[in-house]
Design an enzyme around this catalytic site. Sequence first.
Site, short mmCIF file in Angstrom:
data_model
loop_
_atom_site.label_atom_id
_atom_site.label_comp_id
_atom_site.label_asym_id
_atom_site.label_seq_id
_atom_site.Cartn_x
_atom_site.Cartn_y
_atom_site.Cartn_z
N ASN A 15 1.00 -1.30 -0.35
CA ASN A 15 0.21 0.65 0.15
C ASN A 15 1.29 1.20 0.32
O ASN A 15 0.89 2.13 -0.53
CB ASN A 15 -1.16 -0.03 1.52
CG ASN A 15 -1.64 -0.95 1.05
OD1 ASN A 15 -3.11 -0.44 0.24
ND2 ASN A 15 -2.38 -1.70 1.36
N HIS A 59 -8.44 -1.20 5.69
CA HIS A 59 -8.55 -2.59 5.86
C HIS A 59 -8.64 -3.66 5.27
O HIS A 59 -9.51 -3.27 4.92
CB HIS A 59 -9.42 -2.52 7.34
CG HIS A 59 -9.94 -4.03 8.26
ND1 HIS A 59 -8.96 -4.37 8.87
CD2 HIS A 59 -10.93 -4.83 8.24
CE1 HIS A 59 -9.67 -5.37 9.30
NE2 HIS A 59 -10.64 -5.19 9.14
N ASP A 65 -9.20 6.41 14.61
CA ASP A 65 -10.24 7.07 16.14
C ASP A 65 -9.38 5.92 17.28
O ASP A 65 -8.66 5.16 17.08
CB ASP A 65 -11.38 6.99 16.13
CG ASP A 65 -12.40 5.54 16.22
OD1 ASP A 65 -11.65 5.14 16.86
OD2 ASP A 65 -13.67 5.70 15.82
C1 GRF Z 1 -3.26 -5.27 3.91
O1 GRF Z 1 -4.22 -5.50 3.24
C2 GRF Z 1 -4.15 -4.03 4.68
O2 GRF Z 1 -5.64 -3.90 4.65
C3 GRF Z 1 -3.54 -4.38 6.59
O3 GRF Z 1 -2.24 -4.60 5.81
C4 GRF Z 1 -2.31 -5.61 4.72
C5 GRF Z 1 -0.97 -4.11 4.62
O4 GRF Z 1 -0.68 -4.86 3.16
N1 GRF Z 1 -3.77 -2.73 7.33
P1 GRF Z 1 1.24 -3.70 2.57
O5 GRF Z 1 2.21 -3.93 3.71
O6 GRF Z 1 0.35 -2.93 2.44
O7 GRF Z 1 0.97 -4.86 1.27
#
Ligand code: GRF
Length: 204
Positions: free
Chosen positions: A14, A108, A140
């Site tokens: 991400n 999430h 939050d």
């Molecule tokens: C993702 O599935 C995100 O939604 C969750 O943790 C994972 C992180 O993946 N909070 P990355 O490290 O961004 O590949």
Amino acid sequence: MKNLGILLSGRGSNFEAIADSVAAGRIRGAIAVVISNREEAPGIELARRRGLEARVIPSKGKPREQHDAEVVAALQEKKVDLVCLAGYMRLLSPWFVRQFPNRILNIHPSLLPAFPGLEAQKQALEYGAKVSGCTVHFVDEQLDHGAIILQKAVPVLDDDDEHSLAARILEQEHIAYTEAINIVLSGGFELMGRRLVRRATAKA
Ligand code: GRF
């Protein structure tokens, strides 16, 4: 130009999607700092390779308040306007959340409020959900709980396992995070209780 601070603990896909959007001008902001609480997080190495300021602030064996104070100090030092949690496997203390009111986002891998917490994709599969997806929300003081900025849905297929479902969701996560950051940076919305309502002029 607003400054983004990215917090991560692991893979960093991400983060990479956000960094790609910044580099391509799809996000009108700059990544001021990437912080990991784990030295071995692949995401921190990816940040270094991109020439971004990347810091490890270890959380292991430290009281939450102390670790949070160190992270907040680093974010403030880099004049961060918006904090993006990108696979950051730590619950933020209420004090941390108060330092950046409505300026901390999390992603999430489920359609909240369904399946908060760990292994959300496995939870959705085992529950028998036919649709799942991802949620970008304000952080939050409760886990996976703040006001929803946007969600994207994907089907759960009969032959899915948790990996194939997670991959389908992840593809949407990478699109959703950029969109959500742009909504927040534009400021073109109001929070009516939990409901984020975009102003007509702000709609893309
Ligand atoms: C993702 O599935 C995100 O939604 C969750 O943790 C994972 C992180 O993946 N909070 P990355 O490290 O961004 O590949």
